[in-house]
Design a protein around this motif. Structure first.
Motif, mmCIF file in Angstrom:
data_model
loop_
_atom_site.group_PDB
_atom_site.id
_atom_site.type_symbol
_atom_site.label_atom_id
_atom_site.label_comp_id
_atom_site.label_asym_id
_atom_site.label_seq_id
_atom_site.Cartn_x
_atom_site.Cartn_y
_atom_site.Cartn_z
ATOM 1 N N SER A 267 26.669 -1.429 16.067
ATOM 2 C CA SER A 267 25.759 -1.074 14.968
ATOM 3 C C SER A 267 24.312 -1.368 15.369
ATOM 4 N N THR A 268 23.377 -0.681 14.714
ATOM 5 C CA THR A 268 21.956 -0.876 15.046
ATOM 6 C C THR A 268 21.582 -2.341 14.865
ATOM 7 N N GLU A 269 22.121 -2.953 13.811
ATOM 8 C CA GLU A 269 21.811 -4.363 13.528
ATOM 9 C C GLU A 269 22.274 -5.270 14.680
ATOM 10 N N ASP A 270 23.519 -5.016 15.152
ATOM 11 C CA ASP A 270 24.047 -5.834 16.253
ATOM 12 C C ASP A 270 23.309 -5.581 17.558
ATOM 13 N N GLN A 271 22.842 -4.352 17.744
ATOM 14 C CA GLN A 271 22.152 -4.017 19.008
ATOM 15 C C GLN A 271 20.961 -4.941 19.256
#
Ligand code: ADP
Length: 334
Positions: A267-271
């Motif tokens: 996910s963008t957040e995890d990236q």
């Protein structure tokens, strides 16, 4: 640790203040000495006439002495005020300066403390699993050969995990400089593929090589390590039977290694966090997969930084990820 930095800040403040006050007092003494001798010089040597009255030397001298004494007293008062103000302002400024000087050291110590805490937590988990399995088996008086074999296998898996963890922690702590030479990066990419092939085969994953000639001024071993970490992750986070593509190519003044998978994606957040130490994205997406310790990418990033390169990711959740290692192909002009 906190109290250590507090006392160090106070000690440093004391030293700074001592230096400031020594300079201030030295200047005060010099100002006083110069002004005093100036006052002495102004005293007239001969008598003269004021408003038609001849003033005798001794009277005049007494008046002048009185004035000089007053002037000295007021000079001492002013210098005292100046020194008290310097003490107060210098104290505050010294404390601020001491905190500022020690802050980077304090932050580094905090980060190290957190790292040790995280590392010991990671060590405890597999040890706890092994311990409880051993205890359960030992408590069972009718344990059979098959159960013992299962226990040994499970423990061996944890020992392997611990071995990898120890190796990666060691890699993280080694701050040595990497020797760079111009190399063909197809070679370390191929080495990494060879190293990871058995793991890929276990999951029936095929690795497709799309390697074109690309030169880089870099360290072969280090590039191979980064490529292996990227392939390891691609295998870990991809479904059985899928395909992973590894590419090498040159574009402009840079050479690239790209590892693309059709796995779970990020996910963008995890990236934003996957390159942090001990960070692992949501476990539920990778259920049933072998988990790492969240150290692989942080090591890859650290190594890449040392090589003067860049490591980036493009990923879509549920579709797959592309990790790109960018390396300078020739010495930078600076
Ligand atoms: P780990 O040992 O847990 O794999 P890493 O530092 O290598 O640690 O990776 C950090 C996290 O980034 C992983 O836990 C995983 O959630 C995510 N990740 C890394 N590579 C991939 C990938 N190719 N596909 C999906 N997720 C990935």
């Amino acid at each position: 640790m906190q109290s250590l930095f507090k006392s160090a800040s106070l000690k440093l403040t004391g030293w700074y203040l001592l230096i400031i006050m020594l300079i201030s007092l030295l200047f005060s003494v010099v100002i006083y000495a110069v002004s005093s001798s100036e006052l002495e010089r102004r005293l007239p040597r001969e008598g003269f006439v004021i408003r038609g009255v001849f003033v005798d030397d001794s009277v005049l001298e007494a008046i002048q002495r009185q004035r000089a004494a007053d002037a000295r007293r007021s000079l001492i008062a002013n210098l005292t005020i100046l020194n008290v103000v310097t003490l107060a302002a210098g104290g505050a400024a010294s404390y601020a300066l001491a905190r500022r000087t020690l802050r980077p050291i304090e932050e580094a110590a905090d980060a190290q403390g957190r790292f040790i805490g995280d590392a010991s937590h990671e060590l405890r988990t597999p040890l706890a699993v092994m311990k409880s399995e051993l205890e359960v088996t030992l408590r069972n008086p009718n344990v059979n050969k098959q159960e013992l074999k299962a226990l040994a296998m499970s423990n061996l898996e944890e020992v392997n995990n611990l071995e990898q963890l120890a190796e990666r922690l060691l890699q993280l702590s080694l701050g040595s400089k990497l020797e760079k030479t111009v190399i063909e990066i197809m070679q370390p990419a191929l080495d990494a593929v060879g190293k990871m092939m058995p793991r890929a085969e276990e999951k029936n994953i095929s690795i497709e090589n799309q390697l074109t000639s690309a030169q880089a001024l870099t360290n072969e071993q280090a590039v191979g390590d980064v490529a292996a970490i990227l392939l390891d992750n691609a295998i870990k986070y991809s479904p059985e039977g899928s395909t992973i593509i590894i590419k090498t190519f040159t574009e402009g003044r840079s050479s690239y290694i790209e590892v693309a998978d059709n796995g779970v994606g990020i996910s963008t957040e995890d990236q934003a966090h996957i390159f942090d130490r001990f960070y692992r994205a949501d476990d539920s997406r990778t259920k049933g997969e072998s988990h790492g310790y969240g150290l692989g990418l942080s090591i890859a990033k650290q190594v890449t930084n040392k090589l003067g390169g860049e490591l980036s990711v493009k990923s879509t959740l549920g579709k797959g990820s592309i990790f790109t290692l960018k390396l300078p192909s020739s010495p930078s002009p600076h």
